[in-house]
Design a protein around this motif. Structure first.
Motif, PDB file in Angstrom:
ATOM      1  N   HIS A  49       0.823  -1.198   0.000  1.00 49.93           N
ATOM      2  CA  HIS A  49       0.000   0.000   0.000  1.00 49.93           C
ATOM      3  C   HIS A  49       0.854   1.243   0.000  1.00 49.93           C
ATOM      4  N   LEU A  50       0.535   2.187  -0.871  1.00 53.14           N
ATOM      5  CA  LEU A  50       1.185   3.497  -0.830  1.00 53.14           C
ATOM      6  C   LEU A  50       0.109   4.570  -0.680  1.00 53.14           C
ATOM      7  N   PRO A  51       0.095   5.286   0.437  1.00 58.14           N
ATOM      8  CA  PRO A  51      -0.773   6.462   0.525  1.00 58.14           C
ATOM      9  C   PRO A  51      -0.320   7.460  -0.544  1.00 58.14           C
ATOM     10  N   VAL A  52      -1.293   8.114  -1.200  1.00 53.85           N
ATOM     11  CA  VAL A  52      -0.977   9.071  -2.262  1.00 53.85           C
ATOM     12  C   VAL A  52      -1.208  10.485  -1.736  1.00 53.85           C
ATOM     13  N   LEU A  53      -0.187  11.337  -1.912  1.00 60.38           N
ATOM     14  CA  LEU A  53      -0.239  12.708  -1.399  1.00 60.38           C
ATOM     15  C   LEU A  53      -0.299  13.712  -2.547  1.00 60.38           C
ATOM     16  N   ASP A  54      -0.925  14.855  -2.292  1.00 65.11           N
ATOM     17  CA  ASP A  54      -0.854  15.943  -3.274  1.00 65.11           C
ATOM     18  C   ASP A  54       0.387  16.791  -2.981  1.00 65.11           C
ATOM     19  N   GLY A  55       0.540  17.888  -3.711  1.00 68.18           N
ATOM     20  CA  GLY A  55       1.726  18.719  -3.562  1.00 68.18           C
ATOM     21  C   GLY A  55       1.891  19.324  -2.183  1.00 68.18           C
ATOM     22  N   ASN A  56       0.807  19.377  -1.428  1.00 68.64           N
ATOM     23  CA  ASN A  56       0.865  19.949  -0.075  1.00 68.64           C
ATOM     24  C   ASN A  56       1.100  18.893   1.000  1.00 68.64           C
ATOM     25  N   GLY A  57       1.235  17.640   0.579  1.00 67.59           N
ATOM     26  CA  GLY A  57       1.436  16.579   1.554  1.00 67.59           C
ATOM     27  C   GLY A  57       0.151  16.074   2.176  1.00 67.59           C
ATOM     28  N   THR A  58      -0.968  16.414   1.557  1.00 68.08           N
ATOM     29  CA  THR A  58      -2.263  15.962   2.072  1.00 68.08           C
ATOM     30  C   THR A  58      -2.666  14.650   1.402  1.00 68.08           C
ATOM     31  N   LEU A  59      -3.281  13.771   2.170  1.00 72.72           N
ATOM     32  CA  LEU A  59      -3.720  12.475   1.647  1.00 72.72           C
ATOM     33  C   LEU A  59      -4.865  12.654   0.649  1.00 72.72           C
ATOM     34  N   VAL A  60      -4.668  12.165  -0.580  1.00 72.13           N
ATOM     35  CA  VAL A  60      -5.714  12.283  -1.600  1.00 72.13           C
ATOM     36  C   VAL A  60      -6.113  10.936  -2.198  1.00 72.13           C
ATOM     37  N   GLY A  61      -5.384   9.867  -1.844  1.00 71.07           N
ATOM     38  CA  GLY A  61      -5.735   8.567  -2.405  1.00 71.07           C
ATOM     39  C   GLY A  61      -4.862   7.468  -1.838  1.00 71.07           C
ATOM     40  N   ILE A  62      -5.082   6.266  -2.356  1.00 71.29           N
ATOM     41  CA  ILE A  62      -4.230   5.131  -1.979  1.00 71.29           C
ATOM     42  C   ILE A  62      -4.060   4.253  -3.213  1.00 71.29           C
ATOM     43  N   ILE A  63      -2.882   3.686  -3.343  1.00 73.56           N
ATOM     44  CA  ILE A  63      -2.608   2.812  -4.478  1.00 73.56           C
ATOM     45  C   ILE A  63      -1.964   1.534  -3.948  1.00 73.56           C
ATOM     46  N   THR A  64      -2.350   0.413  -4.523  1.00 71.73           N
ATOM     47  CA  THR A  64      -1.874  -0.879  -4.036  1.00 71.73           C
ATOM     48  C   THR A  64      -1.357  -1.713  -5.212  1.00 71.73           C
ATOM     49  N   THR A  65      -0.734  -2.821  -4.890  1.00 73.27           N
ATOM     50  CA  THR A  65      -0.252  -3.733  -5.936  1.00 73.27           C
ATOM     51  C   THR A  65      -1.430  -4.178  -6.817  1.00 73.27           C
ATOM     52  N   TYR A  66      -2.582  -4.300  -6.214  1.00 75.19           N
ATOM     53  CA  TYR A  66      -3.797  -4.665  -6.952  1.00 75.19           C
ATOM     54  C   TYR A  66      -4.094  -3.641  -8.052  1.00 75.19           C
ATOM     55  N   ASP A  67      -4.013  -2.362  -7.726  1.00 72.93           N
ATOM     56  CA  ASP A  67      -4.307  -1.299  -8.698  1.00 72.93           C
ATOM     57  C   ASP A  67      -3.278  -1.274  -9.830  1.00 72.93           C
ATOM     58  N   VAL A  68      -2.015  -1.489  -9.471  1.00 72.95           N
ATOM     59  CA  VAL A  68      -0.957  -1.472 -10.489  1.00 72.95           C
ATOM     60  C   VAL A  68      -1.139  -2.655 -11.442  1.00 72.95           C
ATOM     61  N   SER A  69      -1.444  -3.819 -10.893  1.00 71.88           N
ATOM     62  CA  SER A  69      -1.662  -5.006 -11.731  1.00 71.88           C
ATOM     63  C   SER A  69      -2.825  -4.777 -12.678  1.00 71.88           C
ATOM     64  N   LYS A  70      -3.883  -4.189 -12.152  1.00 76.68           N
ATOM     65  CA  LYS A  70      -5.066  -3.935 -12.953  1.00 76.68           C
ATOM     66  C   LYS A  70      -4.744  -2.965 -14.095  1.00 76.68           C
ATOM     67  N   ALA A  71      -3.929  -1.968 -13.803  1.00 73.61           N
ATOM     68  CA  ALA A  71      -3.557  -0.984 -14.823  1.00 73.61           C
ATOM     69  C   ALA A  71      -2.774  -1.658 -15.950  1.00 73.61           C
ATOM     70  N   VAL A  72      -1.960  -2.630 -15.599  1.00 75.47           N
ATOM     71  CA  VAL A  72      -1.151  -3.317 -16.603  1.00 75.47           C
ATOM     72  C   VAL A  72      -2.036  -4.107 -17.571  1.00 75.47           C
TER      73      VAL A  72
END
Ligand code: SAM
Length: 124
Positions: A34-57
């Protein structure tokens, strides 16, 4: 116990405009799912996981950035939340980690199913 008692404070995160490939590398290198996703201000805006990356592929080759594939509706917890409440969130949403945020939506930790397992006398 509260989330702060067992959360992992070493959070590995990524910013939303990074390429998916960078996310994949980071997931592999740090052996996390799991990687929490941050915007330019360091605020949490999403999450990305191995599942999401596999799906994108296996889907659309036009998806390039983390923000194209991240989950935006993040289920999260706070340091003060009782651990059993957090555990229920994991179970009910079929997920294995919750970013831990402070009152300004900055990530101060991550709580995973593995951290919860330590509560039950598992080895550290
Ligand atoms: N059913 C699959 C499985 O068992 O492996 C998928 C599990 S989970 C539903 C996968 C999705 O949950 C991913 O798209 C991921 O981005 C999302 N996810 C993981 N942790 C999350 C969290 N704390 N809040 C919101 N979404 C999360």
């Amino acid at each position: 116990p509260r989330v702060r008692d067992i959360m992992n404070r070493q959070v590995i995160s990524i910013t939303e405009d990074e390429e998916i490939r960078v996310a994949a590398k980071r997931l592999l290198k740090d052996e996390t799912n799991h990687l929490p996703v941050l915007d330019g201000n360091g605020t949490l805006v999403g999450i990305i996981t191995t599942y999401d990356v596999s799906k994108a592929v296996v889907t659309d080759g036009k998806l390039r950035q983390v923000k194209d594939i991240m989950t935006r509706k993040v289920i999260k917890t706070t340091p003060d939340e009782p651990v059993d409440v957090a555990a229920r969130k994991l179970e009910q949403n079929n997920i294995s980690a919750l970013p831990v945020v402070d009152t300004t939506n900055r990530v101060v930790g991550i709580l995973s199913a593995i951290d919860l397992g330590k509560l039950f006398g598992g080895r550290r």
